[in-house]
Design an enzyme around this catalytic site. Structure first.
Site, PDB file in Angstrom:
ATOM      1  N   GLU A 286       0.889  -1.177   0.000  1.00 26.05           N
ATOM      2  CA  GLU A 286       0.000   0.000   0.000  1.00 26.05           C
ATOM      3  C   GLU A 286       0.911   1.206   0.000  1.00 26.05           C
ATOM      4  OE1 GLU A 286      -1.632   3.099   0.564  1.00 26.05           O
ATOM      5  OE2 GLU A 286      -1.994   2.590   2.660  1.00 26.05           O
ATOM      6  N   CYS A 320      -2.421   8.443   3.971  1.00 21.86           N
ATOM      7  CA  CYS A 320      -2.423   8.188   2.532  1.00 21.86           C
ATOM      8  C   CYS A 320      -3.792   8.471   1.933  1.00 21.86           C
ATOM      9  CB  CYS A 320      -1.982   6.764   2.237  1.00 21.86           C
ATOM     10  SG  CYS A 320      -2.875   5.506   3.153  1.00 21.86           S
TER      11      CYS A 320
END
Length: 515
Positions: A286, A320
């Protein structure tokens, strides 16, 4: 009896009794600052001469703790310990391994405020952000434990007369887990426990800015009875230890959360077959985002402004999933921009030891300098509406910053800043807004504010992100509710906290017997 999964509730800090309880936990943690923490390899606790000094980003003169730093020799020792332990751990039934997670979740729940207090001190999280981080860690363990039980059940196959066929899942082997500093408890716990509950063994290399929280969690695993060698704790530098672990022929998979640059480096290195390697390494990554909130002309503008502020400046924009791009229909652009500026100017910034501070510091000097550089770039690319100032004299504080009238191709609209900076751009219509939203190399989260059902359905198919939200903020995914992961350079769309996630740590085996 194992009950149906439910998300851990957040603490209501408007209640005096909850604030008082958290203050007690904070005082307890502050009494333990400056301690030393060892490596944990197999049954050994190992001190090294070189230490990682973890600093409080709210007050950089305060040392949270000193963590022993691994060498390549100790990384090798950890890999061997994990490989040896795997031979027995893989044979433990999945439902039995799940009980370790339920026990660890119960321990963490009892110590919830204490761990949240560690997050306040080491990660610079506000009380509410820290509480949510700890709750998510509990959720991951509860959810993945139940998921492992589900994967341990008999899997459906098409019956064939005269044969007994069975499909079941087995673990991969030794995994290297490299979690990020921004969710140093939740994501670290989720990545680590997903790997161990599926029968793999782990070499855990925590983020160098938040290793104390990981060391504290190792004690929870110990208390929960997780056998020695299942999780091996080896903090160290990426260049010296990280690359060595990724390259090792006994490494079966790498689970990584972090920057695009490091993720691509890991993927490239893992793709190279080493001497003695018997498998293709699996990479679960990720890698960040450049996330947009679209506001249509018929949207609830107050709701949209509130969501932009929360998504852009919660935990100083160090998520994020944070909103760093606001794409506003030209008919409501000025009004939304002003509402966001007004709300932003009301935010409080300071040491997050104080519950009244909504925003705290960015994580360290490197992050501070990088964000301030982007702010200088932003001053050339857009119109500074508020913020734009930083102060690192005591902690790493940057005022929430808004730029207006930014070109969709500008650097601050394309590059991940990972700080409290949001850029506004104007869209001619909804199709133009979607075009701008999709013009980055990332594809993690996004949000659309509109009352137009046709626009909602168009965005549902054309807004290319892994997690798309309508009429709500683009941060705050809940385990089991919003499986999390994105497309393109945002990673491998791992969908953490979802029903597919554990399959990334398993492989399917079929047996067929003639009757």
């Amino acid at each position: 009896m194992i009950t149906e999964f439910r998300n851990e509730p957040f603490t209501d800090f408007s209640k005096e009794e909850n604030r008082a309880a958290f203050a007690v936990a904070l005082a307890k943690v502050e009494s333990q600052l400056g301690k030393e923490y060892d490596l944990i390899i197999g049954s050994e606790r190992i001190k090294t001469e070189k230490k990682i000094a973890s600093l409080n980003p709210s007050n950089k003169s305060e040392i949270v703790g000193y963590v022993s730093k691994a060498t390549q020799e100790l990384a090798e020792k950890a890999i061997q310990a994990a490989a040896s332990t795997f031979e027995f751990w893989k044979a433990i039934p999945g439902e039995h391994r799940a009980r370790y997670l339920f026990k660890a979740a119960a321990i963490l729940r009892r110590r919830k405020h204490e761990f949240s207090a560690w997050l306040v001190k080491e990660a610079g999280k506000s009380w509410a952000e820290a509480d949510a981080d700890t709750a998510e860690a509990i959720d991951f363990m509860e959810f993945y434990g139940r998921e492992m039980i589900r994967y341990s059940e008999r899997q459906p196959l098409t019956p064939l007369a005269g044969e007994n066929n069975e499909l079941f899942y087995i673990p991969l082997g030794v995994g290297v887990v490299i979690p990020p500093w921004n969710f140093p408890l939740a994501i670290m716990v989720g990545m680590t426990t997903a790997a161990l509950v599926t029968g793999n063994t782990v070499v855990l290399k925590p983020a160098s800015t938040t290793p104390v929280i990981a060391a504290q969690f190792m004690e929870i695993l110990k208390e929960a009875g997780v056998p020695d060698g299942v999780v091996n704790f080896v903090p160290g530098s990426g260049a010296e230890v990280g690359d060595y672990l990724v390259d090792h022929p006994l490494t079966r998979f790498i689970s990584f959360t972090g920057s695009r640059e490091v993720g691509l480096r890991i993927n490239e290195r893992a793709a190279k077959t080493q001497k003695g390697q018997k498998w293709i390494k699996r990479v679960i990554a990720e890698m960040g985002g450049k996330d947009s909130i679209i506001v249509d002309k018929d949207a609830d503008l107050e709701q949209a402004a509130a969501a932009i502020v929360a998504s852009a400046f919660g935990f100083q924009g160090q998520k994020c999933s944070a909103c760093s791009r606001a794409i506003i229909h030209e008919e409501v652009y000025d009004e939304v921009l002003q509402k966001v500026v007004d709300r932003t100017n009301g935010l409080t910034l300071g040491d997050v030891r104080d519950v009244n501070n909504y925003m705290g510091p960015v994580i360290d000097e490197g992050a501070f300098n990088k964000i301030m550089e982007y702010i200088e770039i932003g001053k050339k690319e857009g119109r500074l509406m508020t913020g734009g100032e930083g102060d690192s004299s005591k902690g790493y504080y940057i005022k929430p910053t808004i730029f207006a009238d930014v070109d969709p191709e500008a650097r601050i609209m394309q590059e991940e800043i990972f700080g409290p900076v949001v850029a506004f751009t104007k869209a001619k219509d909804f199709d133009h807004a979607l075009e701008i939203a999709n013009n980055t190399e990332y594809g993690l989260t996004g949000s659309v504010f509109t009352r137009n059902r046709l626009h909602i359905e168009k965005a549902r198919t054309e807004f290319h992100v892994g997690n798309l939200y309508f009429n709500r903020k683009c941060t705050g995914a809940l385990v089991g509710v919003h499986p999390f992961g994105g497309f393109n350079m945002s990673g491998t769309d791992s969908k953490a906290g979802g029903r597919d996630y554990l399959l990334l740590f398993l492989q399917a085996k079929l047996t067929s017997e003639v009757l």
